[in-house]
Design an enzyme around this catalytic site. Structure first.
Site, PDB file in Angstrom:
ATOM      1  N   ARG A 175      68.263  28.855  24.625  1.00  0.00           N
ATOM      2  CA  ARG A 175      67.601  27.676  25.209  1.00  0.00           C
ATOM      3  C   ARG A 175      67.218  26.696  24.106  1.00  0.00           C
ATOM      4  O   ARG A 175      66.819  27.081  23.009  1.00  0.00           O
ATOM      5  CB  ARG A 175      66.339  28.089  25.959  1.00  0.00           C
ATOM      6  N   ARG A 216      56.906  38.911  26.568  1.00  0.00           N
ATOM      7  CA  ARG A 216      56.652  38.098  27.768  1.00  0.00           C
ATOM      8  C   ARG A 216      57.193  38.777  29.018  1.00  0.00           C
ATOM      9  O   ARG A 216      56.582  38.720  30.094  1.00  0.00           O
ATOM     10  CB  ARG A 216      57.297  36.712  27.590  1.00  0.00           C
ATOM     11  N   ARG A 263      49.515  33.513  37.129  1.00  0.00           N
ATOM     12  CA  ARG A 263      50.242  34.572  36.433  1.00  0.00           C
ATOM     13  C   ARG A 263      49.506  35.895  36.478  1.00  0.00           C
ATOM     14  O   ARG A 263      50.019  36.909  35.995  1.00  0.00           O
ATOM     15  CB  ARG A 263      50.376  34.189  34.970  1.00  0.00           C
ATOM     16  N   ARG A 296      62.013  26.744  21.091  1.00  0.00           N
ATOM     17  CA  ARG A 296      60.564  26.955  21.184  1.00  0.00           C
ATOM     18  C   ARG A 296      60.131  28.088  20.251  1.00  0.00           C
ATOM     19  O   ARG A 296      60.874  29.059  20.086  1.00  0.00           O
ATOM     20  CB  ARG A 296      60.172  27.319  22.626  1.00  0.00           C
ATOM     21  N   LYS A 320      62.557  28.582  36.110  1.00  0.00           N
ATOM     22  CA  LYS A 320      61.447  27.924  36.824  1.00  0.00           C
ATOM     23  C   LYS A 320      61.341  26.449  36.406  1.00  0.00           C
ATOM     24  O   LYS A 320      61.272  25.566  37.254  1.00  0.00           O
ATOM     25  CB  LYS A 320      60.101  28.614  36.511  1.00  0.00           C
TER      26      LYS A 320
HETATM   27  P1  AP5 Z   1      64.003  27.619  32.006  1.00  0.00           P
HETATM   28  O1  AP5 Z   1      64.143  26.717  33.185  1.00  0.00           O
HETATM   29  O2  AP5 Z   1      63.466  27.024  30.747  1.00  0.00           O
HETATM   30  O3  AP5 Z   1      63.198  28.951  32.411  1.00  0.00           O
HETATM   31  P2  AP5 Z   1      61.670  29.182  32.692  1.00  0.00           P
HETATM   32  O4  AP5 Z   1      61.595  30.166  33.812  1.00  0.00           O
HETATM   33  O5  AP5 Z   1      60.947  27.883  32.882  1.00  0.00           O
HETATM   34  O6  AP5 Z   1      61.290  29.887  31.319  1.00  0.00           O
HETATM   35  P3  AP5 Z   1      60.003  29.798  30.411  1.00  0.00           P
HETATM   36  O7  AP5 Z   1      60.330  30.569  29.168  1.00  0.00           O
HETATM   37  O8  AP5 Z   1      59.558  28.372  30.211  1.00  0.00           O
HETATM   38  O9  AP5 Z   1      58.988  30.556  31.250  1.00  0.00           O
HETATM   39  P4  AP5 Z   1      57.746  31.251  30.746  1.00  0.00           P
HETATM   40  O10 AP5 Z   1      57.107  31.602  32.035  1.00  0.00           O
HETATM   41  O11 AP5 Z   1      57.937  32.364  29.793  1.00  0.00           O
HETATM   42  O12 AP5 Z   1      57.041  30.132  29.835  1.00  0.00           O
HETATM   43  P5  AP5 Z   1      55.912  29.021  30.119  1.00  0.00           P
HETATM   44  O13 AP5 Z   1      56.324  27.787  29.461  1.00  0.00           O
HETATM   45  O14 AP5 Z   1      55.504  29.008  31.553  1.00  0.00           O
HETATM   46  O15 AP5 Z   1      65.440  28.279  31.726  1.00  0.00           O
HETATM   47  C1  AP5 Z   1      65.620  29.130  30.605  1.00  0.00           C
HETATM   48  C2  AP5 Z   1      67.005  28.878  29.988  1.00  0.00           C
HETATM   49  O16 AP5 Z   1      68.007  29.319  30.897  1.00  0.00           O
HETATM   50  C3  AP5 Z   1      67.298  27.400  29.705  1.00  0.00           C
HETATM   51  O17 AP5 Z   1      68.047  27.300  28.539  1.00  0.00           O
HETATM   52  C4  AP5 Z   1      68.122  26.941  30.920  1.00  0.00           C
HETATM   53  O18 AP5 Z   1      69.004  25.883  30.592  1.00  0.00           O
HETATM   54  C5  AP5 Z   1      68.861  28.233  31.267  1.00  0.00           C
HETATM   55  N1  AP5 Z   1      69.110  28.375  32.697  1.00  0.00           N
HETATM   56  C6  AP5 Z   1      68.289  28.010  33.722  1.00  0.00           C
HETATM   57  N2  AP5 Z   1      68.858  28.309  34.897  1.00  0.00           N
HETATM   58  C7  AP5 Z   1      70.050  28.922  34.596  1.00  0.00           C
HETATM   59  C8  AP5 Z   1      71.097  29.478  35.393  1.00  0.00           C
HETATM   60  N3  AP5 Z   1      71.050  29.461  36.738  1.00  0.00           N
HETATM   61  N4  AP5 Z   1      72.160  30.036  34.756  1.00  0.00           N
HETATM   62  C9  AP5 Z   1      72.230  30.041  33.399  1.00  0.00           C
HETATM   63  N5  AP5 Z   1      71.272  29.523  32.578  1.00  0.00           N
HETATM   64  C10 AP5 Z   1      70.209  28.968  33.190  1.00  0.00           C
HETATM   65  O19 AP5 Z   1      54.675  29.690  29.317  1.00  0.00           O
HETATM   66  C11 AP5 Z   1      54.709  29.812  27.920  1.00  0.00           C
HETATM   67  C12 AP5 Z   1      53.465  30.571  27.459  1.00  0.00           C
HETATM   68  O20 AP5 Z   1      52.265  29.834  27.813  1.00  0.00           O
HETATM   69  C13 AP5 Z   1      53.250  31.965  28.094  1.00  0.00           C
HETATM   70  O21 AP5 Z   1      53.970  32.969  27.424  1.00  0.00           O
HETATM   71  C14 AP5 Z   1      51.722  32.121  27.944  1.00  0.00           C
HETATM   72  O22 AP5 Z   1      51.374  32.471  26.628  1.00  0.00           O
HETATM   73  C15 AP5 Z   1      51.203  30.706  28.204  1.00  0.00           C
HETATM   74  N6  AP5 Z   1      50.870  30.472  29.630  1.00  0.00           N
HETATM   75  C16 AP5 Z   1      51.476  29.579  30.471  1.00  0.00           C
HETATM   76  N7  AP5 Z   1      50.922  29.633  31.694  1.00  0.00           N
HETATM   77  C17 AP5 Z   1      49.964  30.588  31.639  1.00  0.00           C
HETATM   78  C18 AP5 Z   1      49.061  31.128  32.596  1.00  0.00           C
HETATM   79  N8  AP5 Z   1      49.045  30.693  33.881  1.00  0.00           N
HETATM   80  N9  AP5 Z   1      48.213  32.118  32.211  1.00  0.00           N
HETATM   81  C19 AP5 Z   1      48.214  32.562  30.937  1.00  0.00           C
HETATM   82  N10 AP5 Z   1      49.037  32.094  29.963  1.00  0.00           N
HETATM   83  C20 AP5 Z   1      49.913  31.111  30.322  1.00  0.00           C
END
Ligand code: AP5
Length: 219
Positions: free
Chosen positions: A126, A170, A88, A159, A13
């Site tokens: 990552r 997660r 979410r 991270r 994402k």
């Molecule tokens: P990446 O692009 O970083 O993936 P992502 O989907 O953004 O993963 P996140 O871990 O950031 O998502 P998340 O939803 O768990 O965390 P968030 O920060 O939103 O790609 C991942 C890896 O794969 C990278 O190394 C990349 O290079 C690689 N990659 C990408 N595409 C690829 C491909 N096609 N092929 C191979 N490799 C690839 O949230 C973090 C925390 O914040 C949550 O756990 C929660 O505690 C809190 N939080 C955030 N938003 C909310 C909300 N709305 N409500 C409640 N809590 C929240």
């Protein structure tokens, strides 16, 4: 263009939303990035969110809705935005309807599909820039120079919530709390499913195609 990205942790994402935001010149609004900034700044929100995030659980809805309400009220979000990580939960999705207007015709919801078994490998390899948030992967998309960000030269780190234990938590929370959000948008016929497995450029092309008129609707 108002886009919501839904997908399990590590589905790409953040990677794809950054590219799309630059292509359409609209802000990329990542609730995860906003929370990590609050943690780094040591704000009250950051202190409350840090242990929840590290454990792989969700931050309470009322906090998240307040953050998004304030962010979407800023002038740069008026012409469009990409929401990454919000909504979410169903409560968040319903509140977002009130914020952007229910039945909002410009709203597009993209769900990135990546199987769970691919997720753990993606996340444990990552690395993220501690300063500008650029995202790398030690195998698929490494920084040119070990642990230094190509873009801003700051340190590239793992991270704190990228441990295998937190990732599994997660993933469980995604299936239990966020999949109903995908169904919610599917029922409204605005959800488009995109295969998130493959090279970064190929996934980006699929996303662009799904956004053009006539793109495959999943409903
Ligand atoms: P990446 O692009 O970083 O993936 P992502 O989907 O953004 O993963 P996140 O871990 O950031 O998502 P998340 O939803 O768990 O965390 P968030 O920060 O939103 O790609 C991942 C890896 O794969 C990278 O190394 C990349 O290079 C690689 N990659 C990408 N595409 C690829 C491909 N096609 N092929 C191979 N490799 C690839 O949230 C973090 C925390 O914040 C949550 O756990 C929660 O505690 C809190 N939080 C955030 N938003 C909310 C909300 N709305 N409500 C409640 N809590 C929240």
């Amino acid at each position: 263009m108002k886009i919501i990205f839904i997908g399990p942790p590590g589905s790409g994402k953040g990677t794809q939303a950054k590219r799309l935001a630059s292509r359409f010149d609209i802000p990329h609004i990542s609730t995860g990035d906003m929370l990590r900034e609050a943690v780094a700044d040591g704000t009250e929100l950051g202190r409350e969110a840090a242990p929840i995030m590290a454990a792989g659980a969700l931050v309470p809805d009322d906090l998240m809705i307040g953050i998004i309400n304030d962010r979407l009220a800023k002038p740069d979000a008026g012409q469009g935005f990409i929401l990454d990580g919000f909504p979410r939960t169903l409560v968040q999705a319903e509140k977002l309807d009130n914020i952007v207007g229910n039945g909002q015709p410009a709203l597009r919801v993209l769900q990135l599909l990546v199987p769970d078994d691919a997720i753990v490998r993606r996340i444990t390899l990552r690395r993220t820039c501690a300063q500008c948030g650029a995202i790398y992967h030690l195998e698929n998309n490494p920084p040119a120079n070990d642990s230094v960000c190509d873009r801003c030269g700051a340190e590239v780190i793992a991270r704190p919530d990228d441990t295998e234990e937190a990732v599994r938590k997660r993933l469980e929370s995604f299936h239990r709390q966020t999949m109903p959000v995908a169904t919610y948008y599917k029922t409204k016929s605005i959800l488009r499913e995109v295969d998130g497995v493959g090279p970064l450029d190929v996934v980006f092309e699929r996303i662009e195609q799904s956004l053009v008129a006539g793109g495959k609707l999943s409903a």
